[in-house]
Design a protein around this motif. Structure first.
Motif, PDB file in Angstrom:
ATOM      1  N   VAL A  86       0.832  -1.204   0.000  1.00 33.41           N
ATOM      2  CA  VAL A  86       0.000   0.000   0.000  1.00 33.41           C
ATOM      3  C   VAL A  86       0.864   1.251   0.000  1.00 33.41           C
ATOM      4  N   LEU A  87       1.879   1.267   0.850  1.00 37.95           N
ATOM      5  CA  LEU A  87       2.733   2.449   0.969  1.00 37.95           C
ATOM      6  C   LEU A  87       3.513   2.726  -0.309  1.00 37.95           C
ATOM      7  N   SER A  88       3.741   1.689  -1.100  1.00 44.56           N
ATOM      8  CA  SER A  88       4.438   1.906  -2.368  1.00 44.56           C
ATOM      9  C   SER A  88       3.597   2.744  -3.329  1.00 44.56           C
ATOM     10  N   GLN A  89       2.300   2.836  -3.039  1.00 48.19           N
ATOM     11  CA  GLN A  89       1.400   3.672  -3.834  1.00 48.19           C
ATOM     12  C   GLN A  89       1.240   5.054  -3.194  1.00 48.19           C
ATOM     13  N   TRP A  90       2.290   5.539  -2.556  1.00 47.53           N
ATOM     14  CA  TRP A  90       2.209   6.781  -1.801  1.00 47.53           C
ATOM     15  C   TRP A  90       1.794   7.997  -2.648  1.00 47.53           C
ATOM     16  N   PRO A  91       2.113   8.054  -3.958  1.00 49.68           N
ATOM     17  CA  PRO A  91       1.619   9.229  -4.715  1.00 49.68           C
ATOM     18  C   PRO A  91       0.094   9.336  -4.704  1.00 49.68           C
ATOM     19  N   LEU A  92      -0.599   8.190  -4.772  1.00 47.86           N
ATOM     20  CA  LEU A  92      -2.055   8.224  -4.706  1.00 47.86           C
ATOM     21  C   LEU A  92      -2.534   8.681  -3.332  1.00 47.86           C
ATOM     22  N   LEU A  93      -1.864   8.205  -2.298  1.00 50.64           N
ATOM     23  CA  LEU A  93      -2.213   8.631  -0.940  1.00 50.64           C
ATOM     24  C   LEU A  93      -1.961  10.119  -0.758  1.00 50.64           C
ATOM     25  N   ALA A  94      -0.852  10.606  -1.311  1.00 45.73           N
ATOM     26  CA  ALA A  94      -0.530  12.032  -1.195  1.00 45.73           C
ATOM     27  C   ALA A  94      -1.583  12.889  -1.899  1.00 45.73           C
ATOM     28  N   ILE A  95      -2.009  12.444  -3.065  1.00 47.83           N
ATOM     29  CA  ILE A  95      -3.055  13.174  -3.790  1.00 47.83           C
ATOM     30  C   ILE A  95      -4.348  13.166  -2.980  1.00 47.83           C
ATOM     31  N   GLY A  96      -4.650  12.009  -2.376  1.00 51.68           N
ATOM     32  CA  GLY A  96      -5.854  11.914  -1.553  1.00 51.68           C
ATOM     33  C   GLY A  96      -5.817  12.849  -0.358  1.00 51.68           C
ATOM     34  N   VAL A  97      -4.664  12.907   0.298  1.00 52.55           N
ATOM     35  CA  VAL A  97      -4.511  13.814   1.441  1.00 52.55           C
ATOM     36  C   VAL A  97      -4.656  15.265   0.991  1.00 52.55           C
ATOM     37  N   ALA A  98      -4.045  15.595  -0.135  1.00 58.60           N
ATOM     38  CA  ALA A  98      -4.128  16.965  -0.653  1.00 58.60           C
ATOM     39  C   ALA A  98      -5.570  17.358  -0.956  1.00 58.60           C
ATOM     40  N   TRP A  99      -6.305  16.453  -1.582  1.00 58.80           N
ATOM     41  CA  TRP A  99      -7.707  16.744  -1.889  1.00 58.80           C
ATOM     42  C   TRP A  99      -8.541  16.852  -0.621  1.00 58.80           C
ATOM     43  N   THR A 100      -8.290  15.987   0.342  1.00 52.22           N
ATOM     44  CA  THR A 100      -9.029  16.049   1.604  1.00 52.22           C
ATOM     45  C   THR A 100      -8.802  17.375   2.302  1.00 52.22           C
ATOM     46  N   LEU A 101      -7.540  17.800   2.384  1.00 50.74           N
ATOM     47  CA  LEU A 101      -7.232  19.080   3.031  1.00 50.74           C
ATOM     48  C   LEU A 101      -7.768  20.255   2.228  1.00 50.74           C
ATOM     49  N   GLY A 102      -7.686  20.159   0.899  1.00 50.18           N
ATOM     50  CA  GLY A 102      -8.200  21.236   0.068  1.00 50.18           C
ATOM     51  C   GLY A 102      -9.705  21.408   0.202  1.00 50.18           C
ATOM     52  N   LEU A 103     -10.421  20.292   0.148  1.00 47.21           N
ATOM     53  CA  LEU A 103     -11.873  20.345   0.325  1.00 47.21           C
ATOM     54  C   LEU A 103     -12.233  20.914   1.694  1.00 47.21           C
ATOM     55  N   THR A 104     -11.478  20.500   2.709  1.00 51.46           N
ATOM     56  CA  THR A 104     -11.753  20.973   4.069  1.00 51.46           C
ATOM     57  C   THR A 104     -11.484  22.463   4.195  1.00 51.46           C
ATOM     58  N   ALA A 105     -10.371  22.931   3.622  1.00 45.48           N
ATOM     59  CA  ALA A 105     -10.016  24.348   3.733  1.00 45.48           C
ATOM     60  C   ALA A 105     -11.060  25.234   3.065  1.00 45.48           C
ATOM     61  N   ILE A 106     -11.430  24.888   1.842  1.00 39.97           N
ATOM     62  CA  ILE A 106     -12.395  25.713   1.107  1.00 39.97           C
ATOM     63  C   ILE A 106     -13.754  25.700   1.801  1.00 39.97           C
ATOM     64  N   SER A 107     -14.221  24.521   2.163  1.00 37.75           N
ATOM     65  CA  SER A 107     -15.542  24.427   2.784  1.00 37.75           C
ATOM     66  C   SER A 107     -15.558  25.078   4.162  1.00 37.75           C
ATOM     67  N   SER A 108     -14.444  25.044   4.881  1.00 33.09           N
ATOM     68  CA  SER A 108     -14.386  25.660   6.212  1.00 33.09           C
ATOM     69  C   SER A 108     -14.505  27.169   6.112  1.00 33.09           C
ATOM     70  N   VAL A 109     -13.728  27.764   5.209  1.00 33.63           N
ATOM     71  CA  VAL A 109     -13.766  29.223   5.058  1.00 33.63           C
ATOM     72  C   VAL A 109     -15.156  29.681   4.627  1.00 33.63           C
ATOM     73  N   LEU A 110     -15.673  29.079   3.554  1.00 32.79           N
ATOM     74  CA  LEU A 110     -16.973  29.494   3.040  1.00 32.79           C
ATOM     75  C   LEU A 110     -18.104  29.147   4.014  1.00 32.79           C
ATOM     76  N   GLY A 111     -18.038  27.961   4.599  1.00 38.78           N
ATOM     77  CA  GLY A 111     -19.096  27.537   5.511  1.00 38.78           C
ATOM     78  C   GLY A 111     -19.178  28.380   6.766  1.00 38.78           C
ATOM     79  N   VAL A 112     -18.018  28.732   7.338  1.00 39.08           N
ATOM     80  CA  VAL A 112     -18.014  29.553   8.553  1.00 39.08           C
ATOM     81  C   VAL A 112     -18.502  30.969   8.244  1.00 39.08           C
ATOM     82  N   PHE A 113     -18.069  31.542   7.123  1.00 37.72           N
ATOM     83  CA  PHE A 113     -18.533  32.883   6.769  1.00 37.72           C
ATOM     84  C   PHE A 113     -20.040  32.893   6.502  1.00 37.72           C
ATOM     85  N   MET A 114     -20.530  31.854   5.823  1.00 33.30           N
ATOM     86  CA  MET A 114     -21.979  31.762   5.632  1.00 33.30           C
ATOM     87  C   MET A 114     -22.687  31.613   6.974  1.00 33.30           C
TER      88      MET A 114
END
Length: 220
Positions: A10-38
């Motif tokens: 599984v760890l040998s597929q770390w680029p996929l995991l890294a992309i997944g982490v990046a998307w998770t954090l990105g989705l969280t950051a955008i939704s947090s800023v917009l959601g809290v302001f709303m």
């Protein structure tokens, strides 16, 4: 029955995991800023807005808080195209997360707003501040300070809920784990690693928000 674990498969597929982490954090950051302001705006509407606006926002909050996130996500991604609004998986995920967080943030912030002493508001009115200035400068900062721990917990819940977005092919962490186990059939190891990553992300994001909130939102 003997089980042989192979985490390196599984760890040998770390680029996929890294992309997944990046998307998770990105989705969280955008939704947090917009959601809290709303949530800030909707909290004002529920606490001090005209009657008709209170009813509209109240209905929105109750609808979102009493329906499953996955139903909201599927409605946006699969339902809206029937009305002519076709969204990408990523856009649909962000929209669903923003809508979900804003409903919960509204009630969290409203609790802080309603705990503001009346004398504090009267003092601001005596200084000839308008309603917007009173809300943004006098009411909102201490209200956010009171409810920030609850807000951080809700943001973490939304981040963990982003795992559902993999069901519409958003490339977040659970999608990456599922893709990896589909290639090497190491489902046990893949989801153990995903669980550990989610745990680390939750702790890290909580510490970051608890550090950043007092410094950038409402002062020390």
């Amino acid at each position: 029955m003997r089980i042989e674990l192979d985490f390196m498969a599984v760890l040998s597929q770390w680029p996929l995991l890294a992309i997944g982490v990046a998307w998770t954090l990105g989705l969280t950051a955008i939704s947090s800023v917009l959601g809290v302001f709303m949530g800030m705006g909707f909290a004002w509407a529920r606490a001090s807005g005209p009657t008709w606006l209170r009813w509209v926002v109240g209905a929105y909050v109750e609808l979102i808080r009493n329906t499953p996130f996955i139903v909201q996500l599927f409605f946006i991604f699969f339902g809206l195209p029937a009305a002519g609004f076709k969204l990408s998986p990523e856009t649909a995920s962000v929209l669903a997360m923003v809508i979900n967080l804003s409903a919960y943030a509204t009630e969290i912030i409203r609790a802080g707003v309603e705990a503001t002493p009346r004398g504090q508001i009267e003092a601001a009115e005596s200084l000839a501040l308008n309603r917007v200035q009173i809300y943004t400068r006098v009411v909102l900062p201490p209200a956010l300070k009171k409810v920030w721990p609850a807000m951080v917990s809700q943001i973490i819940i939304v981040m963990l809920g982003s795992a559902v977005c993999g069901q519409i092919s958003t490339q977040e962490l659970s999608y990456a784990a599922n893709l990896i186990q589909g290639r090497n059939f190491r489902a046990f190891e893949a989801f153990i690693i995903a669980t550990v990553i989610y745990l680390v992300l939750s702790v890290a994001v909580r510490k970051l928000l608890n550090w950043a909130g007092p410094r950038f939102l409402f002062g020390r």
